[in-house]
Design an enzyme around this catalytic site. Structure first.
Site, PDB file in Angstrom:
ATOM      1  N   ASP A  72       0.826  -1.207   0.000  1.00 41.42           N
ATOM      2  CA  ASP A  72       0.000   0.000   0.000  1.00 41.42           C
ATOM      3  C   ASP A  72       0.861   1.258   0.000  1.00 41.42           C
ATOM      4  OD1 ASP A  72      -2.309  -1.459  -0.078  1.00 41.42           O
ATOM      5  OD2 ASP A  72      -2.765  -1.273   2.057  1.00 41.42           O
ATOM      6  N   GLY A  73       2.040   1.194   0.622  1.00 42.83           N
ATOM      7  CA  GLY A  73       2.934   2.345   0.626  1.00 42.83           C
ATOM      8  C   GLY A  73       3.354   2.743  -0.775  1.00 42.83           C
ATOM      9  N   ASN A 146      -4.257   8.674   2.348  1.00 38.96           N
ATOM     10  CA  ASN A 146      -4.696   8.059   3.597  1.00 38.96           C
ATOM     11  C   ASN A 146      -5.020   9.091   4.668  1.00 38.96           C
ATOM     12  OD1 ASN A 146      -4.757   5.350   3.026  1.00 38.96           O
ATOM     13  ND2 ASN A 146      -2.869   4.833   4.095  1.00 38.96           N
ATOM     14  N   ASP A 147      -4.010   9.899   5.009  1.00 44.72           N
ATOM     15  CA  ASP A 147      -4.181  10.751   6.181  1.00 44.72           C
ATOM     16  C   ASP A 147      -3.165  11.873   6.238  1.00 44.72           C
ATOM     17  OD1 ASP A 147      -1.787   9.422   7.104  1.00 44.72           O
ATOM     18  OD2 ASP A 147      -3.025   7.825   7.908  1.00 44.72           O
ATOM     19  N   ASP A 176      -0.912  12.938  22.109  1.00 41.35           N
ATOM     20  CA  ASP A 176       0.269  12.608  21.312  1.00 41.35           C
ATOM     21  C   ASP A 176       0.139  13.114  19.878  1.00 41.35           C
ATOM     22  OD1 ASP A 176       1.400  11.346  23.460  1.00 41.35           O
ATOM     23  OD2 ASP A 176       0.991   9.303  22.770  1.00 41.35           O
ATOM     24  N   TYR A 189      -3.471   3.866   9.626  1.00 38.03           N
ATOM     25  CA  TYR A 189      -2.999   4.378  10.911  1.00 38.03           C
ATOM     26  C   TYR A 189      -4.161   4.797  11.813  1.00 38.03           C
ATOM     27  CZ  TYR A 189       0.245   6.875  14.035  1.00 38.03           C
ATOM     28  OH  TYR A 189       0.970   7.298  15.112  1.00 38.03           O
ATOM     29  N   LEU A 191      -6.988   3.478  12.157  1.00 42.65           N
ATOM     30  CA  LEU A 191      -7.593   2.308  12.793  1.00 42.65           C
ATOM     31  C   LEU A 191      -6.825   1.933  14.056  1.00 42.65           C
ATOM     32  CD1 LEU A 191      -9.731   0.063  12.613  1.00 42.65           C
ATOM     33  CD2 LEU A 191      -8.105  -1.252  11.237  1.00 42.65           C
ATOM     34  N   SER A 192      -5.494   2.001  13.992  1.00 47.61           N
ATOM     35  CA  SER A 192      -4.689   1.663  15.174  1.00 47.61           C
ATOM     36  C   SER A 192      -4.878   2.673  16.293  1.00 47.61           C
ATOM     37  CB  SER A 192      -3.206   1.581  14.788  1.00 47.61           C
ATOM     38  OG  SER A 192      -2.693   2.859  14.458  1.00 47.61           O
ATOM     39  N   GLN A 247       4.880   9.785   4.505  1.00 42.52           N
ATOM     40  CA  GLN A 247       5.952   9.847   3.507  1.00 42.52           C
ATOM     41  C   GLN A 247       6.524  11.239   3.300  1.00 42.52           C
ATOM     42  OE1 GLN A 247       4.434   7.946  -0.031  1.00 42.52           O
ATOM     43  NE2 GLN A 247       4.357   5.939   0.920  1.00 42.52           N
TER      44      GLN A 247
END
Length: 295
Positions: A72-73, A146-147, A176, A189, A191-192, A247
């Site tokens: 995906d990256g 993504n974000d 954070d 990310y 989701l985590s 990235q």
């Protein structure tokens, strides 16, 4: 006759498995009535390849299909180059989860063959645009499929910031950081961090706090037309970073304003005909895969 005529090939760097799949793909496509081009960065890993070499900017102009071999990256990196252009993106998974690159290496000939014959599903995925303001001047831009993430950088310390949505004050928070996610990024990310899984068809943005100091702080989902503004409070003793898709990043200063909104550009992503988002969730996230007995 192939549904696509000019195909760009792009692969993950430093990966022998990716090179193997690319060579297999080239061998398969060479038997089709298509013109192939190799991405300039990818060509550095395949000096023996005789295909014409083009930059990603050139591929965006001449190709009607770009096939990304990697994780995906790799597809996220491609998204920034090809979003807004009249080119469709297909992913072959040589990474780990593979939410975006959903063709397995064993299925290359069969699945890519179907796509070339026009048997595929097409969807648009929107990106987020980032702007960082300092003293009323824009000092940095960015975009992410993504974000966009506000985080402390190399220091493990809490950040204090103020959040505004459509110029309305939402809250002042110590945490954070903050994840601002598209539906595409909701399975990444965000989701985590405890964010919601959003179906790709939704026109929405999720705002997910990272380990907030206040336990009542929860993710918020807003309309994708919303304009999100984050003010970096003067009480910070560090320079928070803002990262797009993990990235590209910008180092902020206290008093900076981080602005995030839906981009006017979108990515044309295609999947094999049998693609199913919830099946992907079941297989990638380990959800129970068997239905109960309803008799």
């Amino acid at each position: 006759m192939s549904h696509f005529s000019h195909i760009g090939l792009l692969g993950r760097r430093d990966s022998e498995s990716t090179k193997y799949s690319l060579n297999r793909l080239i061998d398969f496509l060479s038997k089709r009535d298509v013109q192939m081009y190799l991405d300039e960065e990818t060509s550095l890993e395949m000096p023996e390849c005789k295909l014409p070499i083009k930059s990603r900017g050139e591929l965006a102009k001449v190709c009607d299909l770009v096939i990304v071999v990697g994780g995906d990256g790799s597809l996220l990196a491609a998204a920034r180059a090809f979003a807004g252009h009249n080119v469709k993106i297909l992913g072959i998974n040589r990474g780990r989860l593979g939410f975006l690159t959903d063709i397995s290496p064993e299925e290359i000939e069969y699945k890519v063959g179907e796509v070339l014959e026009g048997a595929y599903e097409h969807e648009k995925r929107f990106l987020l645009e980032l702007g960082v303001q300092r003293n009323n001047a824009t000092i940095a831009h960015g975009c992410g499929l993504n974000d966009v993430v506000l985080h402390p950088g190399k220091f493990i310390r809490m950040i204090e910031f103020e959040l505004f949505i459509d110029d309305e004050f939402v809250c002042r928070q110590r945490s954070d950081g903050l994840i601002v996610s598209t539906p595409t990024g909701s399975t990444a990310y965000a989701l985590s961090g405890g964010g919601p899984i959003m179906h790709p068809s939704l026109d929405a943005i999720a705002i997910v706090p990272m380990n907030p100091h206040t336990l009542s702080s929860r993710p918020i989902v807003v309309n994708a037309q919303s304009k999100i503004r984050i003010f970096i409070s003067y009480s910070n003793h560090l320079s928070p970073h803002v990262t797009c898709d993990g990235q590209t990043h910008v180092v902020t200063e206290v008093g900076d304003v981080v602005e995030i909104q839906k981009s006017e550009r979108s990515l044309s992503l295609i999947h094999p005909k049998d693609h199913n988002f919830f099946e992907t969730c079941r297989s990638k996230l380990g959800w129970a895969s068997q239905r109960g007995n309803h008799d």
